[in-house]
Design an enzyme around this catalytic site. Structure first.
Site, mmCIF file in Angstrom:
data_model
loop_
_atom_site.group_PDB
_atom_site.id
_atom_site.type_symbol
_atom_site.label_atom_id
_atom_site.label_comp_id
_atom_site.label_asym_id
_atom_site.label_seq_id
_atom_site.Cartn_x
_atom_site.Cartn_y
_atom_site.Cartn_z
ATOM 1 N N ASP A 108 -13.899 34.971 25.595
ATOM 2 C CA ASP A 108 -14.746 36.331 25.216
ATOM 3 C C ASP A 108 -14.490 36.552 23.561
ATOM 4 O O ASP A 108 -15.067 37.552 23.025
ATOM 5 C CB ASP A 108 -14.309 37.409 25.922
ATOM 6 C CG ASP A 108 -12.805 37.544 26.072
ATOM 7 O OD1 ASP A 108 -12.026 37.419 25.151
ATOM 8 O OD2 ASP A 108 -12.326 38.086 27.178
ATOM 9 N N HIS A 123 -10.527 26.952 26.821
ATOM 10 C CA HIS A 123 -12.009 26.927 27.658
ATOM 11 C C HIS A 123 -13.099 27.035 26.521
ATOM 12 O O HIS A 123 -14.059 27.438 27.083
ATOM 13 C CB HIS A 123 -12.035 27.664 28.655
ATOM 14 C CG HIS A 123 -11.083 27.398 29.858
ATOM 15 N ND1 HIS A 123 -10.601 28.079 30.847
ATOM 16 C CD2 HIS A 123 -10.291 26.046 30.049
ATOM 17 C CE1 HIS A 123 -9.696 27.338 31.752
ATOM 18 N NE2 HIS A 123 -9.424 26.136 31.062
ATOM 19 N N CYS A 131 -24.710 21.349 21.468
ATOM 20 C CA CYS A 131 -25.826 20.312 21.853
ATOM 21 C C CYS A 131 -25.108 19.701 23.375
ATOM 22 O O CYS A 131 -23.995 19.377 23.074
ATOM 23 C CB CYS A 131 -26.171 19.486 21.204
ATOM 24 S SG CYS A 131 -27.014 18.064 21.829
ATOM 25 N N CYS A 150 -31.968 21.296 20.978
ATOM 26 C CA CYS A 150 -31.035 21.060 19.745
ATOM 27 C C CYS A 150 -31.808 20.848 18.466
ATOM 28 O O CYS A 150 -32.663 19.958 18.622
ATOM 29 C CB CYS A 150 -30.142 19.795 20.102
ATOM 30 S SG CYS A 150 -29.314 19.320 18.840
ATOM 31 N N CYS A 153 -31.215 16.889 17.872
ATOM 32 C CA CYS A 153 -31.778 15.771 18.830
ATOM 33 C C CYS A 153 -32.587 16.133 19.768
ATOM 34 O O CYS A 153 -33.093 15.232 20.447
ATOM 35 C CB CYS A 153 -30.647 15.044 19.399
ATOM 36 S SG CYS A 153 -29.829 16.081 20.630
ATOM 37 N N GLY A 190 -2.161 37.851 32.882
ATOM 38 C CA GLY A 190 -3.651 38.148 33.516
ATOM 39 C C GLY A 190 -4.422 36.776 33.919
ATOM 40 O O GLY A 190 -5.311 36.676 33.867
#
Ligand code: OAD
Length: 250
Positions: A108, A123, A131, A150, A153, A190
């Site tokens: 976040d 993460h 892409c 993208c 490509c 947490g």
């Protein structure tokens, strides 16, 4: 287990005396900002999906629009959210103490919003687009209902988060491993401590001689191996921890 106040004072002493502190945060830290935790977020339209069913590359390849729209809904929730006292206390601790290494499983960006530089984003970050073919970060208009193409490509664009079954960025792994090995105190904040490899960092720290603290209202698989347990909201505990460890320095 000690009563919580004694525990917190004892933990604050260890934090104040530590040469290196590693912190691993999970979605429980952002709960006080109004972001549902990873597993609690499945409401409304999305209530009949399990997050693991959507947060994986096969799901995106099978049904890119559904996965994109799930992340779009998450992005919309996050757009209205601000960092809380827990994020701020960690940013302040990082400025005040000699060596604090912050690893987050959260996507976040709220640690950075609270002024924390140098966050190890384990993460990825939901605000970033990448892409799906090439893995590179791309700039696209993402306020749309289907995954954009993208610009390089023509492949499908996806959020820059790490999905189940995908590799964590090797640099993030390396820095997090070093932090776990170097620290005297490891704070697990947490997180349900269920998802590996992040969940293994506390044990790595412990094998290298660190003491672990868990800040979480609920028990986790890590709870039986920690030195300090503080069963309360991270947004309440972290400012208090900072105050106590600060007083000790002053
Ligand atoms: P979870 O939803 O698994 O766990 C959230 C934890 O926060 C639980 O243990 C709650 O008890 C705790 N919690 C709730 N409110 C809290 C509060 N106010 N203060 C402190 N703790 C509180 O979320 P994570 O552990 O973040 O990865 O999940 C880890 C990873 O699982 C996520 O990053 C996600 C998922 O796989 C990916 O998407 C790759």
């Amino acid at each position: 287990m000690m009563a919580d106040e004694t525990t917190l004072a004892d933990l604050a002493r260890a934090v104040g005396a530590a040469r290196t502190i590693a912190v691993l945060t999970g979605s429980g830290l952002s709960a006080a900002s109004g972001v549902p935790t990873f597993r609690d977020a499945q409401t409304g339209l999305w209530a009949h999906y399990r997050p693991e069913e959507l947060a994986n590359p096969e799901a995106f390849e099978r049904d890119p629009t559904t996965v994109w729209q799930w992340y779009r809904a998450r992005r919309q929730t996050l757009a209205e959210i601000v960092a809380n006292d827990g994020h701020r206390a960690l940013a302040d601790l990082a400025n005040e103490l000699p060596d604090v290494r912050l690893i987050t499983q959260n996507v976040d960006g709220l640690h950075q919003q609270a002024g924390h530089s140098n966050v190890i984003e384990f993460h990825g970050n939901i605000r970033v687009n990448q892409c799906h073919n090439e893995g590179r970060e791309v700039e696209v208009d993402d306020a749309v209902d289907t995954p954009p193409a993208c610009p390089h490509c023509g492949g499908l664009v996806r959020p820059g988060v790490v999905w189940f079954g995908e590799a964590i960025d090797p640099q993030a792994i390396e820095r997090a491993t070093q932090a776990a090995q170097a620290c005297d105190v490891f704070l697990s904040v947490g997180t349900s401590a269920e998802v590996h490899p992040a969940a293994g960092l506390a044990d790595l720290a412990r094998r290298n001689g660190a003491h672990i603290a868990e800040i979480n209202p609920d028990a986790t698989p890590l709870s039986d191996r920690v030195t300090w347990i503080v069963r309360d909201s991270a947004a309440r505990v972290l400012p208090e921890l900072r105050r106590l460890s600060h007083n000790q320095h002053a």
